[in-house]
Design a protein around this motif. Structure first.
Motif, PDB file in Angstrom:
ATOM      1  N   ARG A 105       6.621  -4.459   4.157  1.00 25.47           N
ATOM      2  CA  ARG A 105       6.657  -3.869   2.806  1.00 25.47           C
ATOM      3  C   ARG A 105       5.445  -2.970   2.561  1.00 25.47           C
ATOM      4  O   ARG A 105       5.579  -1.889   1.995  1.00 25.47           O
ATOM      5  CB  ARG A 105       6.710  -4.959   1.741  1.00 25.47           C
ATOM      6  N   ARG A 106       4.270  -3.433   2.961  1.00 22.46           N
ATOM      7  CA  ARG A 106       3.064  -2.606   2.791  1.00 22.46           C
ATOM      8  C   ARG A 106       3.178  -1.305   3.573  1.00 22.46           C
ATOM      9  O   ARG A 106       2.815  -0.242   3.085  1.00 22.46           O
ATOM     10  CB  ARG A 106       1.817  -3.369   3.221  1.00 22.46           C
ATOM     11  N   ALA A 107       3.689  -1.392   4.788  1.00 21.29           N
ATOM     12  CA  ALA A 107       3.831  -0.193   5.622  1.00 21.29           C
ATOM     13  C   ALA A 107       4.813   0.791   4.993  1.00 21.29           C
ATOM     14  O   ALA A 107       4.535   1.998   4.940  1.00 21.29           O
ATOM     15  CB  ALA A 107       4.291  -0.577   7.029  1.00 21.29           C
ATOM     16  N   LEU A 108       5.937   0.296   4.506  1.00 16.86           N
ATOM     17  CA  LEU A 108       6.911   1.181   3.875  1.00 16.86           C
ATOM     18  C   LEU A 108       6.357   1.798   2.599  1.00 16.86           C
ATOM     19  O   LEU A 108       6.584   2.973   2.323  1.00 16.86           O
ATOM     20  CB  LEU A 108       8.205   0.424   3.585  1.00 16.86           C
ATOM     21  N   THR A 109       5.622   1.008   1.837  1.00 15.22           N
ATOM     22  CA  THR A 109       5.017   1.533   0.618  1.00 15.22           C
ATOM     23  C   THR A 109       3.992   2.610   0.940  1.00 15.22           C
ATOM     24  O   THR A 109       3.936   3.640   0.271  1.00 15.22           O
ATOM     25  CB  THR A 109       4.348   0.394  -0.190  1.00 15.22           C
ATOM     26  N   SER A 110       3.201   2.400   1.973  1.00 16.45           N
ATOM     27  CA  SER A 110       2.186   3.397   2.317  1.00 16.45           C
ATOM     28  C   SER A 110       2.839   4.692   2.802  1.00 16.45           C
ATOM     29  O   SER A 110       2.300   5.777   2.580  1.00 16.45           O
ATOM     30  CB  SER A 110       1.231   2.859   3.378  1.00 16.45           C
TER      31      SER A 110
END
Length: 75
Positions: A58-63
Motif C-alpha cells: 500500500r505504501r509503495a502504491l501510494t508513493s
C-alpha cells in the motif's frame, strides 16, 4: 508504458490479489468446517505472507501516485 498505466496496472494487480486472498480465506473456513484442520491451517499459513506485506505494498502504491516531478518552468 506511462507512469499512469504502470500505477493503474499495479493497483489492479493489488486489488486482484486482495480478492484472491479473500477467496482463499473463505475456502480455508469451509475446509475447517469440514473437519480438515491441517489443510485449512496450511492455507492460512500461506496467506500470512500476503498479509505481512500488505502495508508495504500500500505504501509503495501510494508513493507512486504521489511522487510527481516538479513542473518545469520556461524562462
Amino acid at each position: 508504458m506511462s507512469e499512469r498505466e504502470i500505477t493503474t496496472l499495479l493497483s489492479l494487480m493489488n486489488q486482484r490479489q486482495a480478492c484472491l486472498s479473500t477467496a482463499c480465506k473463505a475456502i480455508a473456513d469451509w475446509i475447517d468446517r469440514q473437519g480438515d484442520l491441517p489443510a485449512a491451517g496450511k492455507i492460512r499459513a500461506s496467506l500470512k505472507a500476503l498479509e505481512a506485506d500488505e502495508a508495504r505494498v500500500r505504501r509503495a502504491l501510494t508513493s507512486l501516485t504521489l511522487d510527481r516531478p516538479l513542473p518545469k518552468f520556461r524562462s
